[in-house]
Design an enzyme around this catalytic site. Structure first.
Site, PDB file in Angstrom:
ATOM      1  N   ARG A 114       0.826  -1.204   0.000  1.00  0.00           N
ATOM      2  CA  ARG A 114       0.000   0.000   0.000  1.00  0.00           C
ATOM      3  C   ARG A 114       0.861   1.255   0.000  1.00  0.00           C
ATOM      4  O   ARG A 114       0.516   2.259  -0.626  1.00  0.00           O
ATOM      5  CB  ARG A 114      -0.950  -0.007   1.196  1.00  0.00           C
ATOM      6  CG  ARG A 114      -1.912   1.177   1.195  1.00  0.00           C
ATOM      7  CD  ARG A 114      -2.948   1.106   2.301  1.00  0.00           C
ATOM      8  NE  ARG A 114      -3.967   0.113   1.989  1.00  0.00           N
ATOM      9  CZ  ARG A 114      -4.230  -0.958   2.714  1.00  0.00           C
ATOM     10  NH1 ARG A 114      -3.522  -1.189   3.805  1.00  0.00           N
ATOM     11  NH2 ARG A 114      -5.180  -1.796   2.366  1.00  0.00           N
ATOM     12  N   ALA A 115       1.995   1.210   0.691  1.00  0.00           N
ATOM     13  CA  ALA A 115       2.857   2.389   0.746  1.00  0.00           C
ATOM     14  C   ALA A 115       3.349   2.768  -0.645  1.00  0.00           C
ATOM     15  O   ALA A 115       3.396   3.959  -0.995  1.00  0.00           O
ATOM     16  CB  ALA A 115       4.038   2.132   1.676  1.00  0.00           C
TER      17      ALA A 115
END
Length: 707
Positions: free
Chosen positions: A276-277
């Site tokens: 997700r980062a």
């Protein structure tokens, strides 16, 4: 509160906060903002002011779910809608109160009409109101876990689902999610932190000139909000136009291979979990380029995106301070050659921070600017003062220090805690009704169904079998003719559920000279740190009492901030005599006050000591009472009030006096050694803490011998 919001462009300083909000306005796909900071730092003011900068939205007239007229939601509960002309309205900013119910958030389904008439009578909630606008959660860290789960699921999927006994409603729910919190009041769980796209740390400026400007603008706003807003109208219009232009440019921004490699290297270098980062960084860097009026992503965009998207994702436990090593980030990014930069575009809207109020994303400010401040000093971000470092371990243990708790107590320097470990489960017996958590059994709104009852007020969780059972005997009298069941309001039954609650875990830690051996106190602090970590994961409130010298001290009043408790524990000095009775009576007083404040939250008392008592530390008492007799009487007082307790026995060495076991007997509590506290030890699992004062014959004999 004035109906005229404080202008966004009039906020002094807080450059990162304003930039993060504007990037989400440009690209809602960034995933929202979590704003962390002390009270009084314009967190809520800036968020509420953002709604005025968002473009108006076109909606289908009469649709409660804000469907777009050009592309209405085919599953809209108010549909179907025919494509056509719509009505324009300002983007909404919806606030979610901390005490909101699940029905208020996702909406309420009329179960009675659904069962008896077969219709989906649905009352929209806050998620529907926030569609195509902003959903703002102040003090998001105090929101109940199940509400946060619903909120973040809706934010991730862009839709809200309401499921009640086979009847379901779905509607679109795409919004800009913004949360604010004060870390002193407790942290969010790491998996929830990860669901916020960006995180910003804010602090009040330490520059007197800037603080003066904050006061001047606030007073001017409160004296005449409308006139103050007119004064900043031009700046607001410029920024609004720039947001619209950046949104239009966003699809044209290209994210080259070099930028993608920089993003991947940064996420891998800081060891963030999952992917997700990487995705959030890519979207943020693209929005930064669009905000700067460019069609390609540069290294300074990637750097600024990392500073906003990675700090909260690299935490490994609640005691790790969020942050990012900027020198390490620069080394990672410098390992990739820059792509050929495109010419700088003509400025769109206000100057890109040429007055010193830019975002700091790159040397020339191209990483994305924020609105300038025309009539005040340049906005500067002042670092919060760092806490004084702990005294190094090289300090001599026998060196006398000034006493913090009574004269004559030889204070020794604080020692570092041993490495935390996973502890066994400590829980309060019985069935509580406290705040949702993960420690002790409780009646909750969520959990496994254990029975049914008549609803008290609005029906939220239908027990279908019990409802049918209540209605079945009356079908003939009600004239049932068809296949459907005739349901009346009196037939409805509410499901009762059992889940877990959070407790108040009050630590009473012996800091006297008998605990001062460096190896022992380090192990004790490591054990308490482990219990604090367990309390964090189980959503408890925690408090800390220490006793040594001539008395006891409430080192940390009950709070949801486990970080604060860990910080106080690290700085805990040791030395002096052992006023065990004073520590127990202080605990009794703290728990009495907390019972008045929050009667539903049950306490768990954790006494960390070797059981010695060498000083009374309390006034009064009967003539001739020894410190040990006073401590025994204090412990029995706690036991008589049904306070669940556990004693962590810190005694070590080949010769043991067993005094902690005597104390545990007086408290009606189990005693567990430091080694036995580990979840992977061979000792038996501690599942429940006994509250009744039940003494076995052997413990009675030990108590008599000790007396």
């Amino acid at each position: 509160m004035s109906s005229v919001p404080f202008p966004f462009t009039a906020v002094v300083g807080q450059t990162d906060l304003r930039l993060a909000l504007l990037l989400n306005a440009v690209s809602p796909a960034v995933g929202g903002v979590l704003v962390r900071g002390e009270k009084g730092t314009a967190k809520s003011t800036a968020v509420r002011a953002l709604s005025a900068l968002l473009p108006q939205v076109d909606v289908v007239p009469g649709c409660r779910f804000s469907c777009a007229p050009g592309a209405p939601d085919p599953a809209c509960p108010d549909g179907p809608h025919e494509p056509g002309a719509g009505a324009a309205r300002p983007a909404r900013m919806v606030e979610l109160p901390v005490g909101a119910s699940e029905d208020r958030l996702v909406g309420a389904l009329d179960i009675e009409r659904a069962l008896s008439e077969g219709v989906k009578a649905f009352e929209p909630g806050l998620l529907a109101d926030a569609h195509r606008g902003i959903l703002y959660v102040d003090e998001v860290n105090l929101l109940h876990d199940h509400l946060i789960d619903l909120l973040l699921d809706a934010a991730a999927m862009g839709a809200s689902y309401v499921e009640r006994e086979g009847v379901s409603v779905r509607h679109a729910a795409r919004f800009l999610l913004v949360g604010t919190m004060n870390p002193e009041e407790g942290e969010l769980r790491p998996q929830l932190l990860d669901r916020f796209g960006l995180t910003v740390e804010v602090a009040a400026s330490r520059e007197p000139a800037q603080r003066v400007e904050v006061v001047r603008r606030r007073l001017a706003y409160e004296d005449d909000p409308a006139a103050f807003a007119i004064r900043w109208a031009d700046e607001e219009h410029e920024v609004r136009a720039r947001v619209v232009a950046a949104r239009a440019l966003l699809p044209q921004v290209s994210l080259g291979d070099t930028a993608l490699l920089q993003i991947a290297a940064a996420c891998a270098g800081f060891e963030v979990d999952g992917m997700r980062a990487d995705i959030v960084m890519a979207r943020t860097a693209t929005a930064l380029a669009a905000w700067a009026g460019r069609t390609s992503v540069r290294k300074e965009d990637v750097r600024q995106a990392a500073l906003l998207a990675l700090p909260h994702r690299r935490r490994r436990n609640p005691f790790d301070a969020p942050g990012l090593d900027e020198e390490m980030l620069d080394r990672i990014l410098d390992g990739f050659p820059d792509e050929e930069p495109e010419p700088d575009p003509e400025p769109q809207g206000p100057d890109d921070g040429g007055d010193g109020d830019g975002d700091g994303g790159g040397p020339d400010g191209d990483g994305g600017g924020v609105p300038p401040q025309h009539d005040g000093p340049p906005a500067q971000e002042a670092d919060s003062p760092e806490a004084a470092p702990d005294t190094p371990d090289t300090t001599r243990e026998d060196a006398p220090q000034p006493s913090a708790q009574g004269s004559g107590a030889a204070e020794q320097a604080p020692v570092a805690a041993a490495e935390p470990f996973r502890t066994k489960v400590l829980s309060v017996p019985g069935l509580g009704e406290g705040a949702a958590g993960r420690r002790s059994r409780a009646r909750t709104a969520h959990g496994r169904t254990t029975g049914s009852q008549r609803p008290r007020g609005h029906l939220t969780k239908l027990h279908l079998a019990a409802t049918v059972h209540a209605a079945a005997p009356h079908q003939k009298a009600r004239g049932r003719a068809g296949r459907g069941l005739v349901i009346r309001k009196d037939d409805l039954r509410q499901a009762t559920r059992e889940g877990r609650e959070g407790n108040l875990v009050l630590f009473v830690v012996d800091a006297s000279g008998s605990m001062a051996a460096r190896q022992r106190m380090g192990a004790v602090k490591g054990a308490v740190m482990s219990l604090l970590l367990d309390a964090y994961q189980r959503r408890d409130k925690v408090g800390l009492i220490t006793f040594r010298g001539s008395g006891a001290e409430l080192a940390l009043p009950p709070t949801s901030s486990v970080d604060a408790a860990a910080a106080r524990l690290e700085r805990l000095p040791t030395g002096g005599r052992t006023p065990l009775a004073a520590g127990l009576l202080k605990a009794h007083e703290v728990l009495r006050v907390e019972r008045l404040r929050d009667p539903s939250r049950r306490p768990l008392l954790v006494v960390v000591t070797d059981g010695r008592a060498t000083s009374a530390g309390v006034p009064g008492g009967r003539p001739g009472d020894t410190p040990r007799e006073l401590s025994g009487r204090s412990a029995r007082l706690l036991a008589s009030e049904g306070i669940a307790s556990v004693v962590v026995d810190c005694e070590s060495g080949p010769v043991r006096l067993g005094l902690a076991g005597v104390l545990a007997a007086d408290l009606g509590a189990p005693a567990v050694t430091l080694d036995g506290l580990r979840a992977d030890s061979l000792a038996g699992l501690v599942k429940n803490v006994r509250t009744a004062v039940t003494h076995t014959a052997s413990l009675d004999s030990v108590s008599r011998r000790a007396a």
